[in-house]
Design an enzyme around this catalytic site. Structure first.
Site, short mmCIF file in Angstrom:
data_model
loop_
_atom_site.label_atom_id
_atom_site.label_comp_id
_atom_site.label_asym_id
_atom_site.label_seq_id
_atom_site.Cartn_x
_atom_site.Cartn_y
_atom_site.Cartn_z
N HIS A 150 123.17 -13.10 12.45
CA HIS A 150 121.76 -12.80 12.20
C HIS A 150 120.91 -14.06 12.36
O HIS A 150 121.31 -15.15 11.94
CB HIS A 150 121.57 -12.26 10.77
CG HIS A 150 121.87 -10.80 10.63
ND1 HIS A 150 121.23 -9.84 11.39
CD2 HIS A 150 122.73 -10.13 9.81
CE1 HIS A 150 121.68 -8.64 11.05
NE2 HIS A 150 122.59 -8.78 10.10
N CYS A 160 119.42 -12.57 17.76
CA CYS A 160 118.21 -11.85 18.18
C CYS A 160 117.04 -12.81 18.37
O CYS A 160 116.96 -13.87 17.75
CB CYS A 160 117.81 -10.80 17.13
SG CYS A 160 119.03 -9.50 16.90
#
Length: 316
Positions: free
Chosen positions: A215, A284
């Site tokens: 993440h 991301c």
């Protein structure tokens, strides 16, 4: 002893003033000359007269005021008819527009509070929980290694098997098998691509690409600042038996999530042209979205047994 003046205690008839022949003569003369009325009495008499005058005027005024206001008070206290009572109740009841505006306002307030709680949960609480879970997993791994408990060589999804160190970013995070959100990434760990067409090599393999996902925001956000890595920065993978030291070589700032070629044994876009021992970090981008992916590559430069101590990258 002079007599007690009971004027302020109760009503009484004032005593007649003393007769003074000189004053009487003067008063009579003045009365005749000036045509004045009879002489006034003493101080007490004058006070009584003044009170009577004020009482007459004030009483009349008070009586009139009381009579005027008294009628109004009675009218106000008079019982209303049923029709009038209903009419006044309807007048006091808020209209539909007021009710609607109040309802809309309450909905907005409730929505705002819920959104604030959700943002707090996402940006703060998920990190707190993920850091605790990742720290517990790292400690468990270290304890197993110290006690001599052997890893099986193959790992179940969600099972931790290594620790990733990125000294420049002060990142120390467990590596687990698989890249599921619930089982790995949301617990603050980074995940090894180990399933199906996205299966990548292990660090101990003599050739291949060790692919990891993590993440960038929330849930521990271990890869939040990997865009700040520069060529040559060390990336270390610690296992039960070895330290694998990579040097960061290149970065791909933006690519579609469907670009799986970045995990190839010789990853496309990395600048590598032949097989080797590589590492790929994926996350991301932009921050707080999952629209695109950011890729960082590194190349292994050292394999060091744990028996020889930590590599220089973790000591300095």
């Amino acid at each position: 002893m002079p007599p007690v003046d009971e004027e302020t205690v109760a009503l009484r008839i004032p005593d007649p003033p003393p007769v003074d022949s000189d004053a009487l003569s003067g008063s009579a003369g003045s009365s005749v000359a000036g045509h004045d009325g009879p002489a006034h009495g003493g101080r007490a008499a004058r006070r009584k007269a003044a009170k009577r005058r004020h009482g007459r005027h004030g009483g009349a005024a008070d009586t009139g005021a009381t009579g005027a206001t008294g009628a109004t008070e009675e009218e106000r206290r008079a019982p209303l008819s049923r029709v009038e009572a209903r009419r006044q109740a309807r007048a006091r009841k808020p209209g539909p527009a007021v009710v609607a505006s109040r309802a809309i306002g309450e909905v907005f307030i409730t929505t705002g509070v819920l959104m604030l709680l959700f943002v707090t949960y996402q940006l703060w609480w998920t990190n707190v929980r993920a850091h605790a879970q990742a720290g517990s997993e790292a400690s468990s791994l270290q304890n197993d290694w110290a006690s001599g408990k052997r890893n099986p060589g193959t790992f179940e999804p969600g099972q931790g098997f290594a620790i990733l160190h990125i000294p420049k970013l002060d990142v120390v995070v467990p590596i687990a098998e698989g890249t599921s959100n619930k089982g790995v990434l949301d617990r603050g760990m980074v995940g090894h691509y180990a399933e199906g067409a996205l299966k990548t090599a292990m660090p101990g393999d003599k050739s291949g690409n060790f692919g990891l996902a993590g993440h960038r925001n929330t849930h521990g956000e271990p890869f939040r600042y990997i865009n700040k890595l520069s060529p040559g920065d060390p990336i270390v993978v610690e296992t039960q038996d070895e330290y694998y030291v990579y040097k960061m070589s290149s970065i791909l700032p933006v690519t579609p999530p469907s670009n799986t070629s970045v995990l190839n044994p010789v990853p496309e876009g990395s600048g590598f042209t032949k097989p080797g021992r590589y590492i790929t970090l994926t996350t991301c981008t932009p921050e707080f979205t999952s629209k695109y992916r950011m890729i960082v590559w590194g190349k292994m430069v050292e394999e060091r047994p744990r028996s020889k101590g930590k590599p220089d990258a973790l000591v300095s």
